[in-house]
Design a protein around this motif. Structure first.
Motif, short mmCIF file in Angstrom:
data_model
loop_
_atom_site.label_atom_id
_atom_site.label_comp_id
_atom_site.label_asym_id
_atom_site.label_seq_id
_atom_site.Cartn_x
_atom_site.Cartn_y
_atom_site.Cartn_z
N TYR A 134 -2.64 21.20 2.45
CA TYR A 134 -1.79 20.08 2.06
C TYR A 134 -2.55 18.82 2.46
CZ TYR A 134 2.11 23.15 1.06
OH TYR A 134 2.92 24.12 0.51
N CYS A 135 -3.19 18.19 1.49
CA CYS A 135 -4.03 17.02 1.70
C CYS A 135 -3.16 15.79 1.45
CB CYS A 135 -5.21 17.10 0.74
SG CYS A 135 -6.54 15.97 1.11
N MET A 136 -2.72 15.12 2.53
CA MET A 136 -1.72 14.08 2.44
C MET A 136 -2.31 12.69 2.65
SD MET A 136 1.06 15.87 1.91
CE MET A 136 -0.02 16.79 0.83
N GLU A 191 0.83 -1.21 0.00
CA GLU A 191 0.00 0.00 0.00
C GLU A 191 0.87 1.26 0.00
OE1 GLU A 191 -0.31 -2.52 2.23
OE2 GLU A 191 -2.16 -3.46 1.52
N GLN A 192 1.92 1.27 0.81
CA GLN A 192 2.83 2.41 0.83
C GLN A 192 3.53 2.57 -0.51
OE1 GLN A 192 5.21 1.08 4.12
NE2 GLN A 192 4.21 2.47 5.57
N TYR A 193 3.95 1.47 -1.10
CA TYR A 193 4.60 1.52 -2.41
C TYR A 193 3.67 2.14 -3.45
CZ TYR A 193 6.71 0.08 -6.78
OH TYR A 193 7.24 0.09 -8.04
N GLU A 194 2.41 1.72 -3.45
CA GLU A 194 1.44 2.24 -4.42
C GLU A 194 1.29 3.75 -4.31
OE1 GLU A 194 -1.19 2.35 -7.54
OE2 GLU A 194 0.14 0.75 -6.95
N VAL A 195 1.27 4.27 -3.09
CA VAL A 195 1.12 5.72 -2.90
C VAL A 195 2.45 6.45 -3.13
CG1 VAL A 195 0.63 7.52 -1.19
CG2 VAL A 195 -0.87 5.53 -1.36
N HIS A 209 5.66 10.34 -3.45
CA HIS A 209 4.40 11.07 -3.57
C HIS A 209 3.68 11.09 -2.21
CE1 HIS A 209 0.57 12.44 -5.20
NE2 HIS A 209 -0.01 11.42 -4.58
N LEU A 210 3.24 12.27 -1.79
CA LEU A 210 2.56 12.42 -0.50
C LEU A 210 1.09 12.74 -0.64
CD1 LEU A 210 5.36 14.59 1.13
CD2 LEU A 210 4.97 12.13 1.49
N GLY A 211 0.74 13.52 -1.63
CA GLY A 211 -0.64 13.96 -1.82
C GLY A 211 -0.67 15.17 -2.73
N THR A 226 -3.52 6.86 -4.30
CA THR A 226 -4.26 7.58 -3.25
C THR A 226 -4.95 6.57 -2.35
OG1 THR A 226 -4.65 9.44 -4.75
CG2 THR A 226 -6.07 9.29 -2.80
N GLU A 227 -4.80 6.74 -1.05
CA GLU A 227 -5.51 5.85 -0.13
C GLU A 227 -6.98 6.26 -0.07
OE1 GLU A 227 -3.94 6.22 3.84
OE2 GLU A 227 -4.31 8.36 3.88
#
Length: 160
Positions: A146-148, A47-51, A130-132, A57-58
């Protein structure tokens, strides 16, 4: 009867919702923390890798960090760089941890034209993860949101 135009429109909508053709890698550029794609896959959860590495996006309202109210810093899960202070966190009602300002030189931005819209993507300045996204509808003093993705962040408490 299904027209060709209707079929193409529905196919495009399905592709947008799936995100596959619009996904891109983490931010372009030179970063002080780098790993091969295979190394990132072993260092991060799927999941972290995908984001962080595929700009995913989660799902909203799924991050435990939404309810994190202690004094501390929010750091990048990819490289542990402190990115945001808890003093700038606020409830935006969007379902993702939101902040009105990052720590100095902690993040970078670039234009994101995925999903048929233009937005500003936010990435870690150390590893490019990538954070958001950042939007201009946040509170003062910056007016920014900042929508993370919470899955891209960890929390480091400053409380003893």
């Amino acid at each position: 009867m299904v027209s060709r135009r209707w079929f193409l429109l529905q196919s495009a909508c399905a592709a947008i919702l799936a995100g596959a053709p619009f996904r891109h890698a983490a931010a372009a550029g030179t970063f002080s923390v780098t790993h091969s794609d295979e190394e990132w896959k072993t260092l991060l959860t799927p999941e972290q890798y995908e984001v962080l590495r595929r700009s995913g996006t989660e799902r909203p309202f799924t991050s435990a960090l939404l309810n994190e109210h202690r004094r501390g810093n929010f750091a990048c899960e990819g490289c542990e760089l402190d990115l945001f202070s808890s003093t700038t966190k606020y409830d935006s009602g969007t379902g993702w941890p939101s902040f009105w300002a990052p720590l100095d030189k902690a993040v970078g931005t670039e234009t994101d034209v995925s999903f048929g819209m233009t937005r500003t993507s936010v990435h870690c300045s150390r590893c490019g993860g990538h954070l958001g996204h950042v939007f201009d509808d946040g509170p003062q003093p910056t007016g920014l949101r900042y929508c993370m993705n919470g899955i891209a962040l960890s929390f480091k408490s400053l409380e003893t």
